[in-house]
Design a protein around this motif. Structure first.
Motif, PDB file in Angstrom:
ATOM      1  N   THR A 121       0.844  -1.139   0.068  1.00 38.86           N
ATOM      2  CA  THR A 121       0.059   0.015   0.050  1.00 38.86           C
ATOM      3  C   THR A 121       0.779   1.094  -0.104  1.00 38.86           C
ATOM      4  N   LEU A 122       0.261   2.461  -0.374  1.00 36.46           N
ATOM      5  CA  LEU A 122       0.980   3.672  -0.131  1.00 36.46           C
ATOM      6  C   LEU A 122       1.317   4.088   1.130  1.00 36.46           C
ATOM      7  N   GLU A 123       0.500   3.375   2.073  1.00 36.98           N
ATOM      8  CA  GLU A 123       1.068   3.596   3.420  1.00 36.98           C
ATOM      9  C   GLU A 123       2.062   2.933   4.064  1.00 36.98           C
ATOM     10  N   HIS A 124       2.433   1.941   3.362  1.00 34.10           N
ATOM     11  CA  HIS A 124       3.542   0.723   3.796  1.00 34.10           C
ATOM     12  C   HIS A 124       3.235  -0.326   4.349  1.00 34.10           C
ATOM     13  N   GLU A 125       2.099  -0.646   4.074  1.00 33.19           N
ATOM     14  CA  GLU A 125       1.609  -2.038   4.637  1.00 33.19           C
ATOM     15  C   GLU A 125       1.842  -3.060   3.576  1.00 33.19           C
ATOM     16  N   TRP A 126       1.901  -4.369   3.835  1.00 34.98           N
ATOM     17  CA  TRP A 126       2.199  -5.264   2.725  1.00 34.98           C
ATOM     18  C   TRP A 126       1.012  -6.410   2.950  1.00 34.98           C
ATOM     19  N   ALA A 127       0.516  -7.141   2.264  1.00 33.06           N
ATOM     20  CA  ALA A 127      -0.437  -8.297   2.085  1.00 33.06           C
ATOM     21  C   ALA A 127      -0.196  -9.449   1.458  1.00 33.06           C
ATOM     22  N   LEU A 128      -0.422 -10.391   1.741  1.00 35.53           N
ATOM     23  CA  LEU A 128      -0.105 -11.856   1.301  1.00 35.53           C
ATOM     24  C   LEU A 128      -1.256 -12.913   1.440  1.00 35.53           C
ATOM     25  N   ALA A 129      -1.768 -13.282   0.360  1.00 32.45           N
ATOM     26  CA  ALA A 129      -2.795 -14.531   0.372  1.00 32.45           C
ATOM     27  C   ALA A 129      -2.181 -15.707   1.031  1.00 32.45           C
ATOM     28  N   VAL A 130      -2.611 -16.079   2.329  1.00 33.72           N
ATOM     29  CA  VAL A 130      -2.079 -17.270   2.982  1.00 33.72           C
ATOM     30  C   VAL A 130      -2.761 -18.637   2.883  1.00 33.72           C
ATOM     31  N   GLU A 131      -4.169 -18.181   2.758  1.00 35.13           N
ATOM     32  CA  GLU A 131      -5.144 -19.379   2.493  1.00 35.13           C
ATOM     33  C   GLU A 131      -6.125 -18.934   1.687  1.00 35.13           C
ATOM     34  N   ARG A 132      -7.334 -19.740   1.258  1.00 34.74           N
ATOM     35  CA  ARG A 132      -8.080 -19.153  -0.031  1.00 34.74           C
ATOM     36  C   ARG A 132      -8.805 -18.047   0.264  1.00 34.74           C
ATOM     37  N   GLN A 133      -9.181 -17.490   1.448  1.00 33.10           N
ATOM     38  CA  GLN A 133      -9.830 -16.256   1.642  1.00 33.10           C
ATOM     39  C   GLN A 133      -9.221 -15.557   2.620  1.00 33.10           C
ATOM     40  N   ILE A 134      -7.891 -15.959   3.169  1.00 34.91           N
ATOM     41  CA  ILE A 134      -7.374 -15.298   4.192  1.00 34.91           C
ATOM     42  C   ILE A 134      -6.013 -14.487   3.837  1.00 34.91           C
ATOM     43  N   VAL A 135      -5.943 -12.922   3.999  1.00 32.73           N
ATOM     44  CA  VAL A 135      -4.803 -12.304   3.794  1.00 32.73           C
ATOM     45  C   VAL A 135      -4.159 -11.854   5.126  1.00 32.73           C
ATOM     46  N   ARG A 136      -2.665 -12.205   4.991  1.00 35.49           N
ATOM     47  CA  ARG A 136      -1.780 -11.880   6.081  1.00 35.49           C
ATOM     48  C   ARG A 136      -1.350 -10.357   5.707  1.00 35.49           C
ATOM     49  N   ILE A 137      -1.545  -9.602   6.830  1.00 36.78           N
ATOM     50  CA  ILE A 137      -0.933  -8.138   6.595  1.00 36.78           C
ATOM     51  C   ILE A 137       0.087  -7.852   7.839  1.00 36.78           C
ATOM     52  N   GLY A 138       1.002  -6.938   7.244  1.00 37.75           N
ATOM     53  CA  GLY A 138       2.037  -6.177   8.388  1.00 37.75           C
ATOM     54  C   GLY A 138       2.496  -5.084   7.678  1.00 37.75           C
ATOM     55  N   ASP A 161      -8.683 -10.315  -6.652  1.00 33.64           N
ATOM     56  CA  ASP A 161      -9.407  -8.906  -7.002  1.00 33.64           C
ATOM     57  C   ASP A 161      -8.840  -7.874  -5.937  1.00 33.64           C
ATOM     58  N   ALA A 162      -8.848  -8.393  -4.640  1.00 33.52           N
ATOM     59  CA  ALA A 162      -8.604  -7.441  -3.480  1.00 33.52           C
ATOM     60  C   ALA A 162      -7.044  -7.133  -3.814  1.00 33.52           C
ATOM     61  N   LEU A 163      -6.169  -8.045  -3.781  1.00 34.05           N
ATOM     62  CA  LEU A 163      -4.615  -7.726  -4.154  1.00 34.05           C
ATOM     63  C   LEU A 163      -4.309  -7.001  -5.440  1.00 34.05           C
ATOM     64  N   ASP A 164      -4.959  -7.269  -6.245  1.00 33.27           N
ATOM     65  CA  ASP A 164      -4.873  -6.437  -7.386  1.00 33.27           C
ATOM     66  C   ASP A 164      -4.974  -4.878  -7.434  1.00 33.27           C
ATOM     67  N   LYS A 165      -5.501  -4.733  -6.618  1.00 33.72           N
ATOM     68  CA  LYS A 165      -5.880  -3.241  -6.268  1.00 33.72           C
ATOM     69  C   LYS A 165      -4.739  -2.552  -5.648  1.00 33.72           C
ATOM     70  N   LEU A 166      -3.904  -3.394  -5.232  1.00 33.51           N
ATOM     71  CA  LEU A 166      -2.391  -2.873  -4.189  1.00 33.51           C
ATOM     72  C   LEU A 166      -1.471  -2.723  -5.181  1.00 33.51           C
ATOM     73  N   LEU A 167      -0.515  -2.149  -4.562  1.00 34.81           N
ATOM     74  CA  LEU A 167       0.715  -1.837  -5.417  1.00 34.81           C
ATOM     75  C   LEU A 167       1.692  -3.348  -5.599  1.00 34.81           C
ATOM     76  N   THR A 168       2.151  -3.427  -6.756  1.00 37.47           N
ATOM     77  CA  THR A 168       3.102  -4.340  -7.112  1.00 37.47           C
ATOM     78  C   THR A 168       4.451  -4.132  -6.394  1.00 37.47           C
ATOM     79  N   ALA A 169       5.304  -5.144  -6.169  1.00 38.97           N
ATOM     80  CA  ALA A 169       6.651  -4.790  -5.497  1.00 38.97           C
ATOM     81  C   ALA A 169       7.307  -3.927  -6.360  1.00 38.97           C
ATOM     82  N   GLU A 170       7.242  -3.858  -7.829  1.00 39.43           N
ATOM     83  CA  GLU A 170       7.793  -2.857  -8.469  1.00 39.43           C
ATOM     84  C   GLU A 170       7.448  -1.609  -8.283  1.00 39.43           C
TER      85      GLU A 170
END
Length: 128
Positions: free
Chosen positions: A11-28, A113-122
């Motif tokens: 995110t622009l606010e410097h959070e990261w997100a990762l899909a860890v299970e089918r509907q679960i996203v881990r955030i830090g 879809d939720a993760l596609d709205k966020l920034l890529t690593a690049e």
């Protein structure tokens, strides 16, 4: 130089997100964010079962320098909180992408879809 992992969404606010299970996203928060904050002494986050919305504050991270808001990158319901951070908030500094994760959220709708709205690593790399 801060570590930016290719498999994460950012995110622009410097959070990261990762899909860890089918509907679960881990955030830090990112390595870049933790380095700016300095020594983290407290993490406040929502209880499991709390509904959260993308872009809204879901807690705070307190360091010896400042207190910063933690923003949720996705909408859904908090399913898990990293309880280890209660006694070891410094894990956010030491392992921002492993032991220092903050919450897990069950996403409303498609995780892709939720993760596609966020920034890529690049794109995040160019921001930092």
């Amino acid at each position: 130089m801060s570590e930016i992992r290719e498999q994460l969404a950012y995110t622009l606010e410097h959070e990261w997100a990762l899909a860890v299970e089918r509907q679960i996203v881990r955030i830090g928060i990112t390595d870049y964010a933790q380095s700016l904050l300095g020594d983290i002494v407290f993490v406040e986050c929502p209880e499991p079962g709390t509904a959260v919305s993308a872009g809204e504050s879901i807690g705070t991270i307190e360091s010896v320098k400042t207190v910063s808001e933690l923003y949720c990158p996705v909408s859904g319901t908090v399913t898990k909180v990293n309880e280890t951070l209660i006694d070891q908030p410094e894990l956010v500094n030491e392992e921002p992408y492993e032991g220092g994760w903050i919450v897990e959220v069950e996403v409303q709708g498609s995780v892709k879809d939720a993760l596609d709205k966020l920034l890529t690593a690049e794109r995040y790399r160019s921001l930092t």
